[in-house]
Scaffold this active site. Structure first.
Site, PDB file in Angstrom:
ATOM      1  N   TYR A 250       0.848  -1.070   0.206  1.00 33.67           N
ATOM      2  CA  TYR A 250       0.056  -0.109  -0.079  1.00 33.67           C
ATOM      3  C   TYR A 250       1.025   1.080   0.108  1.00 33.67           C
ATOM      4  CZ  TYR A 250      -3.316   3.748   1.422  1.00 33.67           C
ATOM      5  OH  TYR A 250      -4.302   4.736   1.482  1.00 33.67           O
TER       6      TYR A 250
ATOM      7  N   GLU B 215     -10.537 -15.292  -8.664  1.00 32.93           N
ATOM      8  CA  GLU B 215      -9.607 -16.145  -8.049  1.00 32.93           C
ATOM      9  C   GLU B 215      -8.760 -15.524  -6.988  1.00 32.93           C
ATOM     10  OE1 GLU B 215      -6.362 -15.716 -11.614  1.00 32.93           O
ATOM     11  OE2 GLU B 215      -8.347 -16.523 -12.093  1.00 32.93           O
TER      12      GLU B 215
ATOM     13  N   LYS C 112      -5.801 -14.374  -4.979  1.00 30.65           N
ATOM     14  CA  LYS C 112      -4.441 -13.682  -5.392  1.00 30.65           C
ATOM     15  C   LYS C 112      -3.488 -14.213  -4.381  1.00 30.65           C
ATOM     16  CE  LYS C 112      -2.094  -9.232  -6.400  1.00 30.65           C
ATOM     17  NZ  LYS C 112      -0.864  -9.643  -5.724  1.00 30.65           N
TER      18      LYS C 112
ATOM     19  N   LYS D 110      -7.119  -5.671  -3.303  1.00 31.99           N
ATOM     20  CA  LYS D 110      -6.421  -6.066  -2.096  1.00 31.99           C
ATOM     21  C   LYS D 110      -6.767  -6.023  -0.571  1.00 31.99           C
ATOM     22  CE  LYS D 110      -2.196  -6.731  -2.607  1.00 31.99           C
ATOM     23  NZ  LYS D 110      -0.980  -5.928  -3.177  1.00 31.99           N
TER      24      LYS D 110
ATOM     25  N   CYS E  61      23.152   6.235  25.969  1.00 30.76           N
ATOM     26  CA  CYS E  61      22.988   4.820  25.016  1.00 30.76           C
ATOM     27  C   CYS E  61      22.869   3.531  25.751  1.00 30.76           C
ATOM     28  CB  CYS E  61      24.352   4.796  24.401  1.00 30.76           C
ATOM     29  SG  CYS E  61      24.573   3.359  23.339  1.00 30.76           S
TER      30      CYS E  61
ATOM     31  N   CYS F  35      26.478   1.519  25.366  1.00 30.43           N
ATOM     32  CA  CYS F  35      27.897   2.034  25.909  1.00 30.43           C
ATOM     33  C   CYS F  35      27.625   3.068  27.134  1.00 30.43           C
ATOM     34  CB  CYS F  35      28.919   2.803  24.766  1.00 30.43           C
ATOM     35  SG  CYS F  35      27.968   4.340  24.266  1.00 30.43           S
TER      36      CYS F  35
ATOM     37  N   CYS G 275      23.753   7.606  18.914  1.00 28.37           N
ATOM     38  CA  CYS G 275      24.857   7.512  19.899  1.00 28.37           C
ATOM     39  C   CYS G 275      25.995   7.900  18.965  1.00 28.37           C
ATOM     40  CB  CYS G 275      24.895   5.915  20.333  1.00 28.37           C
ATOM     41  SG  CYS G 275      26.585   5.821  21.062  1.00 28.37           S
TER      42      CYS G 275
END
Length: 663
Positions: A34, A112, A114, A309, A403, A406, A419
């Site tokens: 989409y 049918e 998909k 869809k 972080c 670290c 970071c």
């Protein structure tokens, strides 16, 4: 759509080209269908408003699915186009009205499933299976005969009542059961799991070993028939295919009116979750073949067919935690840890949260009962919250100021949090994993789990450390056996000869993906020229804007990055400069590889051949220049001998590649 500049247009083209490559070539979608369609429509609108901006490489010029270069390209018997998509009943009604206006009356339709798989064309000659092609660009496709021939549901011989020569078109897919078996095998072997059945099916069709493909239990559902003996209706054609031994999934149905079509769409949506394979919609076709011929086609789509869809499947589960990961460029990404739930044929326990802004916008909190969708994304996403189940004690979630790896302070950028510690082990681990991955240097036997193990025991702490690994180092690692050690070292040795664009991709330069790396390699030819390029030089390249150019200059101005490249070169890494046609001694020559190579992987051999202008085919023919025979070479070697072709061993190939000459 607001005001746009030409830079915006180029950026959108570049983005869609990369999405096409990920979807059609790598079989690794990066956005949902989409979202892709929305962006493609936006691009088409811009080109209508500003035709003078249109570039020759615009994604609107192509159908996608570019050849990988690993399989010979063959013309289709007739165009193999894609089917236009609609996402609402209103859009479907517009298709009906348009069709009826062109015909002058209301036709009957057939409907049918998909199936979410890979489209193929399969030819039969004298009622015997002869050839299978991928969709390719709609005019030509890649010859994938060897791998398609492993599909058990595909008849190798047709009954006498079938025409002597015919072609069927269908969708190759993996059932949910086969997909789960394959991913279980991937886990056991320490390899990355496939994101969804379509990715797995696409990857299997591109395998160079049909023996490996046969283990993966591909299936095929036929959706079209091409023969000189034309029938009255598409539905009748599918019935005939079923009678001749082909699998036709999902009970195709004839519908006499628009209302019958809509009712059938709703019926299938209700039973969707119970189907044994992934579907993403239904295909509605004008049933009468003569009517189809009258309606014809556009350059990209059939006028007589439309795909309705469905919305991506959705499940409700509990958000148990939010963990923060550090990416290869230092960006902190929050990831949702979910109570496991079954969705679209696979077990889901994580979902993408993108960034702090996205979490705040949706007000996502730990402990929430959330709705999860899985489109074409690698991991699912949270699309909503069941606020009725929210605890009164829940609190808004905030991105950490340090972080998580670290523990250094992080920097808030416009959208991302980063970071900036160059020694952060979290970002470095991700960078090394990417460096060795299929998208970068493609070092066989050095997957994410192996990289993590080597990182944790201290054998590697940078990308260049990979090339310093020795047999003695690896023998110290628990679980490494002699054969796996030799395989890994051979792969690393083979990776020391690397194409310039591959290395630029692998370096994880912020905002530089594979398409940008190719543009840099094409323009500058050598690594040294890229490193020394000025901002103005970089911005003169089509598709490289100010933001990307500044990022490249900043990356190569850092001492640690230049030092990392210098160390790689000291450890034997040779960057293969982009060859001009005059400098490409293998230009136009076709090679076939068979058997097992000892000093490099097949992928590495192919890339080196291509870097000198050569082509690599999966089948032997009179046009083959030479066959490279490794150990345990099979039928391809025999055919080459029968045709009197040149046969080289690996040493001869290496001599040619190293000398860059066939003299």
């Amino acid at each position: 759509m607001g005001a746009v500049s030409r830079d915006d247009y180029i950026a959108l083209c570049t983005e869609l080209v990369e999405h096409d490559r990920c979807y059609y070539v790598l079989n690794q979608p990066t956005i949902s269908d989409y979202s892709y369609d929305v962006k493609m429509r936006e691009l088409q609108e811009i080109e209508v408003q500003h035709p003078e901006w249109k570039v020759s490489w615009s994604p609107t010029m192509y159908l996608g699915d570019r050849p990988s270069g690993q399989f010979p390209v063959v013309p289709h018997s007739s165009p193999m186009l894609s089917i236009a998509n609609v996402y609402s009943l209103q859009e479907l009604e517009e298709f009906f009205s348009r069709t009826e206006k062109l015909l002058g009356y209301s036709p009957g339709y057939s409907l049918e499933l998909k199936i979410d798989g890979i489209a193929v064309a399969i030819r039969y000659e004298k009622r015997l299976f002869a050839q299978a092609l991928s969709r390719g660009n709609g005019v030509k496709g890649e010859d994938i005969t060897a791998n398609v021939s492993t599909i058990r549901s595909l008849p190798m011989r047709l009954p006498q009542e079938a025409p002597e020569d015919l072609e069927v078109r269908g969708e190759v897919f993996l059932s949910y059961e086969a997909f789960e078996e394959l991913n279980a095998c991937q886990r056991e072997q320490g390899k990355l799991e496939f994101a969804n059945p379509r990715n797995a099916a696409g990857g299997t069709l591109k395998l160079l070993s049909s023996k490996e493909a046969a283990k993966r239990k591909l299936d095929l559902s036929v959706y079209g028939l091409i023969t000189d003996q034309k029938k009255r209706s598409h539905f009748e054609n599918l019935q005939l295919c079923s009678q001749w031994g082909f699998f036709v999934a999902g009970m195709p149905k004839q519908c006499r009116s628009r209302q019958e079509v809509v009712e059938r769409i709703r019926e299938i949506e209700e039973m969707r979750a119970a189907l044994p394979m992934a579907i993403d919609g239904v295909v509605i076709k004008v049933d009468n073949i003569a009517h189809q011929d009258r309606l014809g086609l556009t350059s990209k789509h059939y006028r007589w067919a439309i795909a309705y869809k469905y919305a991506p499947e959705r499940a409700e589960t509990i958000l148990e935690d939010i963990v923060v990961q550090v990416g290869k460029t230092g960006i902190l990404t929050p990831v949702a840890e979910l109570a496991p739930v079954f969705l679209s044929g696979s077990r889901v326990s994580r979902a993408s949260l993108y960034n702090q802004d996205e979490i705040e916008k949706k007000d996502i909190r730990i402990g929430d009962s959330v709705y999860v969708e899985k489109g074409g994304e690698v991991i699912p996403k949270i699309v909503g919250i069941n606020l009725a189940k929210r605890s009164l004690e829940s609190e808004p979630w905030k991105m950490p100021s340090l972080c998580p790896v670290c523990h250094e302070p992080v920097v808030k950028e416009k959208v991302s949090v980063r970071c900036i510690n160059p020694l952060c082990s979290g970002g470095m681990l991700e960078k090394i994993c990417f460096f060795a991955s299929k998208s970068a240097l493609n070092i066989d036997h050095l997957g994410e789990k192996v990289v993590t193990k080597l990182f944790e025991v201290g054998l590697i702490s940078s990308c260049s450390d990979i090339f310093a690994l020795t047999e003695e180092d690896l023998k110290q690692v628990p679980g490494f056996k002699d054969r796996s050690i030799q395989n890994l070292l051979a792969s690393i040795a083979g990776a020391k000869k690397v194409a310039l664009d591959r290395l630029l991709t692998a370096l994880s330069i912020p905002f530089v993906g594979s398409s940008g790396a190719i543009a840099l390699a094409d323009h500058f030819v050598t690594l040294d020229k890229v490193i020394e390029a000025s901002l103005d030089e970089l911005m003169s390249i089509e598709g490289i804007g100010p933001k990307v150019a500044a990022s490249i200059v900043a990356f190569f101005s850092k001492h640690e990055n230049r030092e990392e490249i210098r160390r790689m070169q000291e450890l034997g890494v040779q960057v293969l400069s982009k060859q001009s046609d005059k400098e490409a001694p293998l230009q136009g020559k076709v090679f076939v590889l068979t058997g097992t190579l000892q000093q490099m992987t097949r992928t590495q051999a192919e890339e080196r051949i291509r870097s000198l202008g050569g082509k690599v085919s999966s089948s032997v023919s009179k046009s083959t220049y030479a066959v490279i025979a490794g150990s345990e070479a099979g039928g391809k070697l025999k055919k080459a001998q029968d045709l009197g072709l040149s046969i080289w061993n690996e040493s001869e190939l290496l001599r040619i590649l190293d000398a860059k000459s066939v003299s």
